[in-house]
Every structure is written in structure tokens, then in C-alpha cells.
Design a protein around this motif. Structure first.
Motif, PDB file in Angstrom:
ATOM      1  N   ILE A   1      69.613  17.264  20.950  1.00 44.22           N
ATOM      2  CA  ILE A   1      68.255  17.026  21.441  1.00 44.22           C
ATOM      3  C   ILE A   1      67.843  18.175  22.360  1.00 44.22           C
ATOM      4  CG2 ILE A   1      66.813  15.530  22.879  1.00 44.22           C
ATOM      5  CD1 ILE A   1      68.493  13.155  21.790  1.00 44.22           C
ATOM      6  N   ARG A   2      68.738  18.617  23.244  1.00 46.83           N
ATOM      7  CA  ARG A   2      68.435  19.747  24.123  1.00 46.83           C
ATOM      8  C   ARG A   2      68.185  21.019  23.315  1.00 46.83           C
ATOM      9  NH1 ARG A   2      71.895  17.245  27.444  1.00 46.83           N
ATOM     10  NH2 ARG A   2      70.911  16.572  29.364  1.00 46.83           N
ATOM     11  N   THR A   3      68.976  21.241  22.289  1.00 45.39           N
ATOM     12  CA  THR A   3      68.791  22.420  21.438  1.00 45.39           C
ATOM     13  C   THR A   3      67.434  22.385  20.760  1.00 45.39           C
ATOM     14  OG1 THR A   3      71.171  22.632  21.072  1.00 45.39           O
ATOM     15  CG2 THR A   3      69.724  23.686  19.463  1.00 45.39           C
ATOM     16  N   ALA A   4      67.044  21.219  20.251  1.00 49.00           N
ATOM     17  CA  ALA A   4      65.735  21.071  19.606  1.00 49.00           C
ATOM     18  C   ALA A   4      64.619  21.312  20.615  1.00 49.00           C
ATOM     19  CB  ALA A   4      65.603  19.687  18.990  1.00 49.00           C
ATOM     20  N   ARG A   5      64.772  20.786  21.820  1.00 46.79           N
ATOM     21  CA  ARG A   5      63.779  20.989  22.864  1.00 46.79           C
ATOM     22  C   ARG A   5      63.665  22.464  23.245  1.00 46.79           C
ATOM     23  NH1 ARG A   5      64.885  19.689  28.271  1.00 46.79           N
ATOM     24  NH2 ARG A   5      66.610  21.094  27.906  1.00 46.79           N
ATOM     25  N   ASP A   6      64.803  23.134  23.382  1.00 43.38           N
ATOM     26  CA  ASP A   6      64.807  24.551  23.740  1.00 43.38           C
ATOM     27  C   ASP A   6      64.186  25.396  22.634  1.00 43.38           C
ATOM     28  OD1 ASP A   6      66.028  23.786  26.083  1.00 43.38           O
ATOM     29  OD2 ASP A   6      68.036  24.458  25.477  1.00 43.38           O
ATOM     30  N   PHE A   7      64.441  25.041  21.383  1.00 40.14           N
ATOM     31  CA  PHE A   7      63.831  25.734  20.250  1.00 40.14           C
ATOM     32  C   PHE A   7      62.313  25.581  20.307  1.00 40.14           C
ATOM     33  CE2 PHE A   7      62.141  25.686  15.930  1.00 40.14           C
ATOM     34  CZ  PHE A   7      62.555  26.926  15.477  1.00 40.14           C
TER      35      PHE A   7
ATOM     36  N   ALA B   1      49.853  23.357  20.570  1.00 41.54           N
ATOM     37  CA  ALA B   1      49.699  21.964  21.012  1.00 41.54           C
ATOM     38  C   ALA B   1      50.758  21.071  20.371  1.00 41.54           C
ATOM     39  CB  ALA B   1      48.305  21.457  20.679  1.00 41.54           C
ATOM     40  N   THR B   2      51.068  21.326  19.115  1.00 41.85           N
ATOM     41  CA  THR B   2      52.092  20.540  18.421  1.00 41.85           C
ATOM     42  C   THR B   2      53.456  20.787  19.043  1.00 41.85           C
ATOM     43  OG1 THR B   2      50.818  20.657  16.383  1.00 41.85           O
ATOM     44  CG2 THR B   2      53.138  20.078  16.183  1.00 41.85           C
ATOM     45  N   ARG B   3      53.789  22.043  19.283  1.00 37.01           N
ATOM     46  CA  ARG B   3      55.072  22.382  19.911  1.00 37.01           C
ATOM     47  C   ARG B   3      55.182  21.755  21.297  1.00 37.01           C
ATOM     48  NH1 ARG B   3      58.570  24.472  16.109  1.00 37.01           N
ATOM     49  NH2 ARG B   3      57.555  26.127  14.958  1.00 37.01           N
ATOM     50  N   GLN B   4      54.083  21.798  22.065  1.00 39.31           N
ATOM     51  CA  GLN B   4      54.105  21.209  23.403  1.00 39.31           C
ATOM     52  C   GLN B   4      54.354  19.709  23.331  1.00 39.31           C
ATOM     53  OE1 GLN B   4      50.257  22.626  24.716  1.00 39.31           O
ATOM     54  NE2 GLN B   4      51.204  24.074  26.132  1.00 39.31           N
ATOM     55  N   ALA B   5      53.719  19.052  22.396  1.00 39.22           N
ATOM     56  CA  ALA B   5      53.900  17.600  22.264  1.00 39.22           C
ATOM     57  C   ALA B   5      55.348  17.258  21.928  1.00 39.22           C
ATOM     58  CB  ALA B   5      52.959  17.046  21.199  1.00 39.22           C
ATOM     59  N   VAL B   6      55.942  18.031  21.048  1.00 40.99           N
ATOM     60  CA  VAL B   6      57.345  17.803  20.684  1.00 40.99           C
ATOM     61  C   VAL B   6      58.241  18.029  21.895  1.00 40.99           C
ATOM     62  CG1 VAL B   6      59.273  18.693  19.300  1.00 40.99           C
ATOM     63  CG2 VAL B   6      57.032  18.309  18.239  1.00 40.99           C
ATOM     64  N   ARG B   7      58.037  19.159  22.587  1.00 38.84           N
ATOM     65  CA  ARG B   7      58.866  19.460  23.752  1.00 38.84           C
ATOM     66  C   ARG B   7      58.721  18.397  24.833  1.00 38.84           C
ATOM     67  NH1 ARG B   7      57.328  20.981  28.299  1.00 38.84           N
ATOM     68  NH2 ARG B   7      55.472  22.063  27.564  1.00 38.84           N
ATOM     69  N   GLU B   8      57.497  17.971  25.084  1.00 38.20           N
ATOM     70  CA  GLU B   8      57.270  16.957  26.114  1.00 38.20           C
ATOM     71  C   GLU B   8      57.937  15.633  25.741  1.00 38.20           C
ATOM     72  OE1 GLU B   8      53.032  16.971  26.591  1.00 38.20           O
ATOM     73  OE2 GLU B   8      53.062  18.890  27.661  1.00 38.20           O
ATOM     74  N   ALA B   9      57.903  15.274  24.469  1.00 39.15           N
ATOM     75  CA  ALA B   9      58.566  14.042  24.032  1.00 39.15           C
ATOM     76  C   ALA B   9      60.076  14.151  24.227  1.00 39.15           C
ATOM     77  CB  ALA B   9      58.232  13.755  22.575  1.00 39.15           C
ATOM     78  N   LEU B  10      60.632  15.298  23.890  1.00 42.04           N
ATOM     79  CA  LEU B  10      62.069  15.486  24.079  1.00 42.04           C
ATOM     80  C   LEU B  10      62.422  15.528  25.564  1.00 42.04           C
ATOM     81  CD1 LEU B  10      62.733  18.022  21.205  1.00 42.04           C
ATOM     82  CD2 LEU B  10      63.338  15.591  21.267  1.00 42.04           C
ATOM     83  N   ASP B  11      61.547  16.086  26.396  1.00 41.45           N
ATOM     84  CA  ASP B  11      61.757  16.057  27.849  1.00 41.45           C
ATOM     85  C   ASP B  11      61.834  14.616  28.352  1.00 41.45           C
ATOM     86  OD1 ASP B  11      61.886  18.782  28.308  1.00 41.45           O
ATOM     87  OD2 ASP B  11      59.846  18.949  29.096  1.00 41.45           O
ATOM     88  N   VAL B  12      60.981  13.763  27.827  1.00 41.22           N
ATOM     89  CA  VAL B  12      60.984  12.356  28.240  1.00 41.22           C
ATOM     90  C   VAL B  12      62.311  11.707  27.848  1.00 41.22           C
ATOM     91  CG1 VAL B  12      59.941  10.102  27.810  1.00 41.22           C
ATOM     92  CG2 VAL B  12      58.485  12.077  28.225  1.00 41.22           C
ATOM     93  N   VAL B  13      62.765  11.970  26.632  1.00 40.55           N
ATOM     94  CA  VAL B  13      64.041  11.409  26.176  1.00 40.55           C
ATOM     95  C   VAL B  13      65.179  11.889  27.069  1.00 40.55           C
ATOM     96  CG1 VAL B  13      65.731  11.436  24.293  1.00 40.55           C
ATOM     97  CG2 VAL B  13      63.299  11.119  23.788  1.00 40.55           C
ATOM     98  N   LEU B  14      65.145  13.164  27.426  1.00 43.10           N
ATOM     99  CA  LEU B  14      66.210  13.755  28.245  1.00 43.10           C
ATOM    100  C   LEU B  14      66.016  13.509  29.743  1.00 43.10           C
ATOM    101  CD1 LEU B  14      66.427  17.154  26.372  1.00 43.10           C
ATOM    102  CD2 LEU B  14      68.183  15.358  26.381  1.00 43.10           C
ATOM    103  N   ASP B  15      64.846  13.001  30.131  1.00 37.90           N
ATOM    104  CA  ASP B  15      64.486  12.817  31.536  1.00 37.90           C
ATOM    105  C   ASP B  15      64.588  14.139  32.290  1.00 37.90           C
ATOM    106  OD1 ASP B  15      63.536  11.393  33.719  1.00 37.90           O
ATOM    107  OD2 ASP B  15      65.546  10.797  34.381  1.00 37.90           O
ATOM    108  N   GLU B  16      64.008  15.175  31.672  1.00 35.88           N
ATOM    109  CA  GLU B  16      63.972  16.515  32.248  1.00 35.88           C
ATOM    110  C   GLU B  16      62.551  17.049  32.142  1.00 35.88           C
ATOM    111  OE1 GLU B  16      68.514  17.629  30.848  1.00 35.88           O
ATOM    112  OE2 GLU B  16      66.868  18.888  30.146  1.00 35.88           O
TER     113      GLU B  16
END
Length: 71
Positions: free
Chosen positions: A10-16, A45-60
Motif C-alpha cells: 500500500i505504501r509503495t502504491a501511494r509513493d508511486f 486530480a485522479t492521482r491526488q484522490a488515489v494518494r489521499e485515499a491511501l494516506d487515509v488507509v495508512l493514517d499518514e
């Protein structure tokens, strides 16, 4: 699959996604037409939405400096 492996993936996907955001910002800045700028903006905007969702999952929070984040 171990729990740690899942979190690492999940972190790798978020970093990508975060790196892809940077590339889209560059494309926006370099766009020669409004159509190219708009297309890059939509991708950003799409990339930001994905990253923000993964941030929520990771609580980061990996929001770029100066970016507003909703609570």
C-alpha cells in the motif's frame, strides 16, 4: 501474505501515485495548449484522490507542502 507485506505494498502504491502527481504538475507547467493542460489536470486530480485515499488507509499525510487537506 503477511500483514507487513500488505502495508508495504500500500505504501509503495501511494509513493508511486505521489511521484506521478509530480510528473503531472510538470506536464501542466509545460503544456502548450489548454487541452493538454486540462488533460494533465484531470490526471493530477485522479492521482491526488488515489494518494489521499491511501494516506487515509495508512493514517499518514503525504500532502505536498502548502496543500490543504480536509479533516
Amino acid at each position: 501474505m503477511a500483514d507487513a507485506d500488505i502495508w508495504d505494498r500500500i505504501r509503495t502504491a501511494r509513493d508511486f501515485s505521489l511521484e506521478a502527481e509530480k510528473k503531472e504538475r510538470e506536464r501542466i507547467a509545460e503544456a502548450k495548449t489548454s487541452e493538454l493542460q486540462h488533460a494533465a489536470s484531470v490526471r493530477l486530480a485522479t492521482r491526488q484522490a488515489v494518494r489521499e485515499a491511501l494516506d487515509v488507509v495508512l493514517d499518514e499525510d503525504t500532502s505536498p507542502p502548502g496543500a490543504e487537506r480536509e479533516a
